[in-house]
Every structure is written in structure tokens, then in C-alpha cells.
Design a protein around this motif. Sequence first.
Motif, mmCIF file in Angstrom:
data_model
loop_
_atom_site.group_PDB
_atom_site.id
_atom_site.type_symbol
_atom_site.label_atom_id
_atom_site.label_comp_id
_atom_site.label_asym_id
_atom_site.label_seq_id
_atom_site.Cartn_x
_atom_site.Cartn_y
_atom_site.Cartn_z
ATOM 1 N N ARG A 274 0.837 -1.203 0.000
ATOM 2 C CA ARG A 274 0.000 0.000 0.000
ATOM 3 C C ARG A 274 0.867 1.246 0.000
ATOM 4 O O ARG A 274 1.984 1.235 0.544
ATOM 5 C CB ARG A 274 -0.966 -0.025 1.181
ATOM 6 N N PRO A 275 0.377 2.315 -0.598
ATOM 7 C CA PRO A 275 1.232 3.476 -0.815
ATOM 8 C C PRO A 275 1.382 4.380 0.401
ATOM 9 O O PRO A 275 2.273 5.236 0.431
ATOM 10 C CB PRO A 275 0.499 4.227 -1.934
ATOM 11 N N ARG A 276 0.539 4.259 1.388
ATOM 12 C CA ARG A 276 0.604 5.130 2.563
ATOM 13 C C ARG A 276 0.628 4.294 3.829
ATOM 14 O O ARG A 276 0.436 3.089 3.784
ATOM 15 C CB ARG A 276 -0.605 6.081 2.590
ATOM 16 N N ARG A 277 0.809 4.971 4.941
ATOM 17 C CA ARG A 277 0.925 4.253 6.213
ATOM 18 C C ARG A 277 -0.337 3.440 6.507
ATOM 19 O O ARG A 277 -0.283 2.301 6.939
ATOM 20 C CB ARG A 277 1.168 5.298 7.314
ATOM 21 N N HIS A 278 -1.484 4.075 6.293
ATOM 22 C CA HIS A 278 -2.753 3.380 6.572
ATOM 23 C C HIS A 278 -3.586 3.236 5.308
ATOM 24 O O HIS A 278 -3.538 4.088 4.425
ATOM 25 C CB HIS A 278 -3.586 4.169 7.594
ATOM 26 N N ASP B 167 -3.392 11.673 8.660
ATOM 27 C CA ASP B 167 -3.469 12.153 7.281
ATOM 28 C C ASP B 167 -2.655 11.295 6.312
ATOM 29 O O ASP B 167 -2.785 11.429 5.099
ATOM 30 C CB ASP B 167 -3.080 13.636 7.172
ATOM 31 N N ASP B 168 -1.846 10.384 6.847
ATOM 32 C CA ASP B 168 -1.102 9.492 5.958
ATOM 33 C C ASP B 168 -1.967 8.244 5.690
ATOM 34 O O ASP B 168 -1.633 7.115 6.075
ATOM 35 C CB ASP B 168 0.234 9.111 6.601
ATOM 36 N N VAL B 169 -3.093 8.513 5.054
ATOM 37 C CA VAL B 169 -4.126 7.492 4.909
ATOM 38 C C VAL B 169 -4.557 7.432 3.448
ATOM 39 O O VAL B 169 -4.737 8.467 2.815
ATOM 40 C CB VAL B 169 -5.359 7.896 5.764
ATOM 41 N N GLU B 170 -4.714 6.227 2.935
ATOM 42 C CA GLU B 170 -5.299 6.074 1.605
ATOM 43 C C GLU B 170 -6.703 5.479 1.751
ATOM 44 O O GLU B 170 -6.886 4.528 2.515
ATOM 45 C CB GLU B 170 -4.454 5.108 0.754
ATOM 46 N N LEU B 171 -7.657 6.049 1.052
ATOM 47 C CA LEU B 171 -8.973 5.416 0.942
ATOM 48 C C LEU B 171 -9.013 4.735 -0.417
ATOM 49 O O LEU B 171 -9.021 5.399 -1.454
ATOM 50 C CB LEU B 171 -10.097 6.450 1.061
ATOM 51 N N LEU B 172 -9.004 3.402 -0.415
ATOM 52 C CA LEU B 172 -9.066 2.646 -1.665
ATOM 53 C C LEU B 172 -10.520 2.253 -1.915
ATOM 54 O O LEU B 172 -11.140 1.595 -1.065
ATOM 55 C CB LEU B 172 -8.184 1.397 -1.573
ATOM 56 N N ILE B 173 -11.043 2.665 -3.055
ATOM 57 C CA ILE B 173 -12.438 2.369 -3.396
ATOM 58 C C ILE B 173 -12.454 1.357 -4.534
ATOM 59 O O ILE B 173 -11.957 1.627 -5.629
ATOM 60 C CB ILE B 173 -13.176 3.661 -3.814
ATOM 61 N N VAL B 174 -13.016 0.189 -4.261
ATOM 62 C CA VAL B 174 -13.080 -0.886 -5.253
ATOM 63 C C VAL B 174 -14.522 -1.034 -5.735
ATOM 64 O O VAL B 174 -15.452 -1.034 -4.927
ATOM 65 C CB VAL B 174 -12.588 -2.212 -4.623
ATOM 66 N N GLY B 175 -14.709 -1.155 -7.037
ATOM 67 C CA GLY B 175 -16.050 -1.286 -7.615
ATOM 68 C C GLY B 175 -16.253 -0.200 -8.659
ATOM 69 O O GLY B 175 -15.428 0.691 -8.808
ATOM 70 N N ASP C 176 -5.810 13.523 -3.178
ATOM 71 C CA ASP C 176 -4.546 12.776 -3.217
ATOM 72 C C ASP C 176 -4.599 11.511 -2.359
ATOM 73 O O ASP C 176 -3.766 10.628 -2.494
ATOM 74 C CB ASP C 176 -3.395 13.676 -2.735
ATOM 75 N N ARG C 177 -5.597 11.417 -1.506
ATOM 76 C CA ARG C 177 -5.692 10.257 -0.615
ATOM 77 C C ARG C 177 -6.718 9.233 -1.082
ATOM 78 O O ARG C 177 -6.927 8.224 -0.427
ATOM 79 C CB ARG C 177 -6.118 10.728 0.784
#
Length: 412
Positions: A206-210, A240-248, A276-277
Motif C-alpha cells: 500500500r502506498p501510505r501508512r494506513h 493524514d497518511d491514509v489512503e482510501l481505496l475504493i473498489v467497484g 490525493d488520498r
Amino acid sequence: VSEHASPLAALGGVDAGGQNVHVAALSAALARRGHTVTVYTRKDSPDLPPRVKAGPRLEVVHVKAGPASHVPKDELLPYMEELARGMATDWGQRQPDVVHGHFWMSGLAALDAARRDGTGYRIPVVQTFHALGTVKRRHQGIDDTSPLERRWLEPRVGRDADRIIATCSDEVFELKAMDIDTGKVSIAPCGVDLDLFSADGPGESRPRRHRILSVGRLVPRKGVDLVIRALPLLAAEGYDDVELLIVGGGAEPGLLESDPEVRRLLTLARDLGVADRVTLRGQVPRDAMPGTFRSADAVVCTPWYEPFGIVPLEAMACGVPVVAAAVGGLRDTVVDHRTGIHVPPRDPEAIASALALLLGDPALRAELGAAGQQRARSRYSWDRVAVETEKAYQLAIAGVAAGTVPMEGAAL
Ligand code: UDP
């Protein structure tokens, strides 16, 4: 019978999600138990062969009902009579012991086909609604694109079916409110493919910490916008070092932007300064889903309403805690502060607080994840769901044989 949701379809599009998974997994589990299962679905592409052998004792039949192209499910009602005729013709003299309709329109076709037989024998019909028009209307109001006829035909399917399988306890109350005899309702949840979804195995990088994960059809009622709204609030709490990955959503990343819901979500993310997140990945094939789940710190499921919701079960089976809106089936599957955290519906502040709690506490994540895994494994195997479904079939068959179920009932 699954008019719009083929067990063989790719998932994540507007009309392809839980029902497809449900029908595929349940029919496979019933076939494993020794039953001969035929799934009837609409031929929605000219390339589809009439019959596909999907496994031992399991076949998918593509019935010509309307154009051989994609038609939104809310426009399929005029073709249900043709579907019923196609099924009855396919049965010929070899009628099934029971017909199971998935979604209200399949129920119409199932009842219609079951009554086409001239011999006087009435084939028992079991119905799973998956979603109810009354609930949809309550939440979506004028945005509900269901045909008007759903208002009276759906309750009629409920009244005429010999047995109904509700997927959660909440649905039973809704059926009662529709004046349907709840004495003929069994509850059988959806399941999860425990061979595929497990905590063992690699997770993708994953690209970010969370990483927070949202999975599902991209339609407004799934509440993905609420998770985007939670991101700045989460940042205010120090995450703020968080990625929200949306699948679908659309089939390929290149086509995603043509989806109005994708554009709405991206605009919202830009307006809130969190673009950006947010990663919109589009459809992820089934086999790749476990690795995606395992890469997440938390899975967020915050729909406005949810008849069942298989995604939280898949997350739990992969050992990932779930932030779940306390609605519909999610109240049965996700146990608050044991396998995830419940939040009130449509509440970005509560989503942010729940996520902050989880992101800040790896031990809590591990504890909830392990409990979720245990719960999914002990209660939600498709084999177990198949046993419950079989009991409902037996009750329907016995009821028809004893003449204790109403014999009248309209076709289309
Ligand atoms: N799904 C998938 N790939 C995607 C999007 C969704 O495999 O790109 C699957 C997801 O893993 C789940 C199903 O589609 O098995 C969605 O089911 P759920 O019951 O959560 O939602 P529904 O579609 O019934 O509203």
C-alpha cells in the motif's frame, strides 16, 4: 431464478454485486450437497451460450427474455413473462422439485412458470427478495428508478410464494409491514467463501501508512461519499497518511470517469482537499479480492440501508475489522466492538471517530480482526447457508403437498 444477476457475471457494476455472489455460491453449495441445480438468468449478451456447465450437477441457462444486451434491472419487468415461458419450456416434463426466485422480478417469473404446468401439480416456489421496494423508496424517494408496478407486484410475490427466505431479522419486520404472513418466513443469511477469503496469505502493498477500504457497487446508497467526508475529519485527528481505496464501479480504470457516481466522488474529494488520498480502482476480480482486503487496516461499509451486505463478511473472514453503519443485515453480521465498530447511518463524524480509534490501536485491530474471522468461519459458510435453505425448500414442498399453502395466486 436470477433475472438480472448472473452467477457468471463480473462484479462491481451498477447491477452486479451481492446477488450474483449469493446465487453462484448458494447454487454451488446445494450442488455439493447432491442436488441438481439449474440457474436461470437472462441472456444479456449475444455471445452467451444457451447452457453453461458450471460444475458437477450445476448448470446456468441463459434464457432469451428481451434484448440480448445489458438492460438496467429496473427496466426488465416487461420481459419476465418471456423468462417464465422459457423456463417452463426448458422444464418440459421434467419439472423441478422447487423453484427459488431471487429478487422480486425473478419471483414473478418463478410463480408464473410454476403455474404454467397443465397437469395440476403445483411446483413449490421459495422467494428471496435481496432488497425490498418499500425500503428502497423510503431511502431513495424520487431517485428510486424501480417501476411503479413494484409497489403491488412485490407484495404479491410475497403473498403467493410458498416460503420466503429473509436474509436478516430486520427484513422480517419489513415483510410484516407489507402484510405478508411471517409464519412462512425462514431466516438464512448470506455466506462467505471461506476457501477464498481468509487471513492467511499475502496482502498487496500500500502506498501510505494506513489503508481504508471500501468495496461494492458504486451507487449513491452505498454511502462511499460519507467515507470521503470522513477523511478531513480523520486528518484533524492526526491521521493524514491514509489512503482510501475504493473498489467497484466501471470495468477498467480508463472507463471509470464515464461513471457519473465516480465523477461525483472525485469532485467531492477534490472539494474537500483529499483527492490525493483517494484511489478509485474500478472492478477487482474475485480472486484478487482477498489480497486487497488483507492490505487494509479497516473496511468501511456505511450504506444508507443494506438488505444483507456480503462485503463485511468477506472483510471479517480476512481478519480485518469493519466500520459498519448499524442498518439492516450489518447489525446481524458485525458485532459492535467485537468484530468492528457500529456507526449511525449517514454520519461522517462517527465514521472518522471509529477509524481514528482503529488506526491508533493496532492491538484493537488485531483483536477485532481475529474475532471477525472466528465469527465468519463459525456462522457464515455457504455450506451452512445451504443447509438452512434446504430446510426452507423442504417446508415449502411439504406445505404444497399438504395443501396448507394458498393455491390461488396470480401470474403476471
Ligand atoms: N465485488 C467484487 N469486485 C468488485 C466489487 C465488488 O468482487 O470490484 C464483490 C464483493 O466482494 C461482494 C459483492 O461484490 O462479494 C458485493 O456484495 P454486497 O452484498 O456487499 O453488496 P450488494 O452488491 O449486494 O449491494
